[in-house]
Design an enzyme around this catalytic site. Structure first.
Site, short mmCIF file in Angstrom:
data_model
loop_
_atom_site.label_atom_id
_atom_site.label_comp_id
_atom_site.label_asym_id
_atom_site.label_seq_id
_atom_site.Cartn_x
_atom_site.Cartn_y
_atom_site.Cartn_z
N GLY A 82 0.82 -1.20 0.00
CA GLY A 82 0.00 0.00 0.00
C GLY A 82 0.85 1.26 0.00
O GLY A 82 2.07 1.22 0.23
N CYS A 83 0.20 2.38 -0.26
CA CYS A 83 0.92 3.65 -0.38
C CYS A 83 1.47 4.12 0.96
O CYS A 83 2.65 4.47 1.06
CB CYS A 83 0.02 4.70 -1.01
#
Lengths: 352, 352, 352, 352
Positions: free
Chosen positions: B153-154
């Site tokens: 994920g970011c």
């Protein structure tokens, strides 16, 4: 009878906001505005957004002249860079004015700490003993008696109002405070520097002034006062692509241990009670309830600070978040709030 | 010989970014894109900004069909919501494809933690043992051998890359980590919800998901792996009025005490050495030097993460800051980087 | 004695702005707000930015009920989609209320043109004869006598106020008008549609509704009225990445020929005199002088429209530019201005 | 064999964009960059976003020295203010370089018109006869033979490409052209002036330079050339709160009369055929079809110009709209496109 007020140094963003607040204020008459660079021009010429106000075409910026101002005005606001305000404060006080300074010059009690953080000798150390730190929710009684008010900085307001009640109530360890703050670009002032150009700020998010920002000095002095012991905190400011608003997220260590939802609920009641007791009747503090979290868009253009909080049973920490308009509650609005107290007006006068 | 690649679920922002990266990539041929809502339309119709690419008028979105895709493509990217990716991963893997999943479905080793954070049973728990967490700077050797890559994920990327080397080198206490993250609005996806309307985000800064954001699960699992002990961290995401970019500020407790400039200098050398040893030759990690601090505008549109840090002798803390493009290093760029490793291409192929 | 006012349909951006204006207004008492989707909730819950107003926690959104409203309120504002307003206007007027409608339903005199532009039969054609187009600077006398006011649209206000005096004075050819308008995104309303997501609007500038936008109907009807002949104009709206503000640039053909600076000066005096005669005493029209050109930032948050103009001796054309806040002078502010006239209050009451 | 290229004056936004394009270009080697203010520093220090490129730490800004550059480079780009470029162009051409100038210095054929619009004598009038206006879609054959290319301005590109084919085909009256343009703030350059500060541009939309902007000189010269008669146009630029992008809306009078849908359809076929014949095979012109209208977000970061149009049977006018990235197709991208032609590279080399 309206009070006569004047502003020295009214060409920056705080000065402009102050002009707007004082033009709209029902109990004061703005009699003078000064600005070296704008001298001779009318308010309407420099601030087109006030051009529809009847007074904007009549009132012209003057060269600053403390003696003249002391004769014209009952209350004088100083919206000047630090190090310069003192030069006006001294003669204005001698001339019988009440002075509300928006710079950092009179916020500290210690001339040494001033020198440490501002890198020059304090220009009027004698006044530090009498100046009052103008955070009305904390020092209202002193403000009533003051002649010189040092209006707090924008970051300090966003950090002190949420933390002082908890520190005073010993609900959190005052040595554990971490403050992570996000500010709109108006906080940098109307400075024609490349860093603040539109293209350099839009689609940019960045920390700056890490780890020792000047505002730490007043934050720590006020927190130390509240805690009764010397406090050092962690503070990281960031620049955000918005015009206005400060969002501060605080990481705090509660003095009471909790590790599950039940413990969080018990401690949560104490925190809620502490905040209600401190701010439940404050017109400019909004304690958030339910699922709501602070959002700068709900306070921009107002003198309100929003405060919300969450206990995290996974880490045992308390997260407190605040939102304010850096130019209003963080600067000019708070200064007008102090003026209202000082002059015996309703504290909300001039704020709708 | 170019590899044949396909994308399942290409109508969101990560999917769109992935389309752009794969269209420009010198060693792959984008043979299929699927999207229920856009089925039948060309890439040029849905993504006008790619309309000048020769392939954009020929390639049409298809209804997703795992069996067909397994025949068409060597590598399939899944850009789907969590809980849905598994349904495609199983048949694609059985059909002999390599699968790179951008969702959260295969990032965790524990189906229980998945259920705790995502509120439903894991749809294919057997695959959790074989999937590889696609953070190339940390798991490059495993990525080379993988058939199923769970691209991070970011937020996790912005937190894990700066902290893992310090945790592994025991330079910081892994139980002390606080991560304060600021994300552009594209991180919320292309969801037509009021919260993400222009007017609701512009001139707004706000925290959300406090205190238990879903990304904590993968962050803590990866940190625990690096530390050799179970780690819980504090994490607060904020929404910022920018299209792209994540800026993370980390508050860490060094294991070595320091309280003055000399102590900071000594510890600073160890931290600098640790980062140089870990990332000195990484093409997509930029270690900042001198006065520079991370700024999202320096990484937007690239697969680079910037890392800067400061020691604070006043508090004894280490502040580490990172900046990345949430849609590139935080999502699609990192997935392509993993593909490059998996397929034996130069790791920088297709970037710049 | 304060007038009792109510708002039907107060969940959009115009409705929200109207709530704010009426809460602050010194001569009215906001007694009811209705909204199907928010029924039962307080103003404070739906609009946090008004949460510090004493009335915000007491006043709850109700289901709309025209009969009940007719008993509660003297003046009712309708902030509803077109086609829906009529259903409330009829019973409210019968119940003795004054009605100020912010929708397009009563702005036209012709039910046929309504049908041409809005694609459905007019729901209450009988009322078109009695409704008054609420542009105070043009129709002040009619507004004083009205029971049903159709408050103008945002684009029409920005086009009509600059052009009507010139058309009436026959200084420009009314058949030559080109209006190029730029609007902030709040003009699209609080609609959860992909086109108005932050990411789709930020770093985007785009025309839309070319060449036949619905607002043309009321613009052309009002201009035809002013010119005494049927007028058709060219109008192109654009969406701009700002929350608020409309900037309109008008290209006009003066009836008097000029081809040099001297000719421009002669004609310029006539234009200046025309504007001064029309608007020199208007509190909400700011005629720009000297080098100043309109800028939305000078009018946002106010009920003011700025007008500036230039003659171009190279082309013989007159360029007129206006700036307004689309939600204030372009919508709710103008509606309150009409209410002030209707109720005999000072026209500027409740502003500033 | 790669061509050696250099950039003189690379500290502005166009210069920065050019650095990026040339670093990524497969057929050129960037051998020198000059900048008085940045002399001695590396590309990586001044432009952090290129810091991951291998060359960025090796290449340092030098003081500009035309003789030295003439020895180092085959092609030299000048990204300098107008009036200064000539001083480098003369010795570079004498030294055998091909020169591509991004300033206004060599765009006009007439030194008199230059003086009228730029308010100083042309510094090298002899070169005006040999310079080629670098609009590849219009002057490709001349560019192939050129030694000095004057790359067009951003506004002119957005106006000339949509209008020249129509003017050449006599489909529109060339004396009727009105161009209304909206530009992102990077168009103003990296100038530390108050007008371009973030706070002054964000939530602001404003016209400027009305009615005689400097770019009119080159627009009118090129249009006159296409029309075979002297053309004067109307042009209004506006500043928009975006970093990049120009959106131009053109109001044109077709030579063929039409007043209904059938007439519009007939004329529309001719216009569509004209654009297809002119640009159907152009790699960097995107002719929009169906309901699509230009949007700057679809071209930002690319060398593409989007063109869309509508006929309005109500007014008999043709509305043409274009969108481009002011720093790419409007400046540095177009200059690289010209270099590609000049050097015999594929015209799309270096662009994706």
């Amino acid at each position: 009878m309206k009070k006569k007020v004047a502003i020295v140094g009214s060409s920056g963003y705080s000065g402009e906001e102050l002009v707007g607040l004082l033009l709209r204020h029902p109990h004061v008459d703005l009699v003078a505005v000064t600005s070296r660079q704008n001298a001779g021009q009318t308010l309407a010429q420099i601030f087109p957004k006030f051009a529809s106000h009847p007074k904007s075409k009549a009132l012209r910026f003057a060269e600053p002249n403390a003696e003249l101002l002391a004769k014209q005005a009952d209350v004088v606001f100083l919206a000047l860079p630090h190090g310069v305000a003192a030069e006006y404060a001294v003669p204005l006080l001698q001339g019988g004015c009440m002075v509300i300074d928006l710079s950092a010059d009179f916020r500290l009690k210690s001339a040494e700490i001033y020198k440490e953080f501002y890198a020059h000798d304090h220009p009027a150390p004698d006044l530090l003993a009498t100046s009052v730190y103008g955070l009305p929710e904390i020092h209202r009684d002193q403000i009533k008696q003051a002649t010189l008010i040092a209006s707090p900085g924008c970051y300090p307001t966003s950090i002190l109002l949420p933390t002082i009640p908890l520190v005073k109530a010993k609900l959190v360890n005052p040595h554990s405070i971490i403050a992570d703050s996000l500010s709109g670009v108006s906080g940098a002032g109307r400075k024609a520097e490349p860093d603040y150009l539109f293209v350099e700020c839009h689609e940019s998010v960045r920390p700056y002034g890490v780890p020792k920002h000047r505002h730490l000095s007043e934050i720590e002095e006020q927190l130390s006062l509240a805690a009764g012991t010397k406090i050092t905190i962690q503070f990281t400011p960031h620049l955000i692509p918005a015009n206005r608003g400060i969002l501060t997220t605080l990481y705090l260590a509660p003095t009471e241990h909790f590790a599950d939802a039940a413990g969080a609920a018990r401690l949560g009641e104490k925190i809620a009670a502490c905040y209600r007791a401190s701010y439940g009747h404050e017109p400019f503090v909004r304690l958030l309830e339910g699922q709501a979290l602070p959002d700068t868009k709900n306070v921009v253009g107002t003198n309100v600070i929003e405060i919300g909080w969450r206990l995290d049973p996974r880490t045992g920490r308390l997260i407190v978040m605040s939102a304010e308009d850096n130019l209003v509650k963080g600067a000019s609005g708070q200064a007008v709030q102090s003026m209202n107290i000082l002059c015996g007006f309703a504290e909300t006068a001039g704020f709708m």
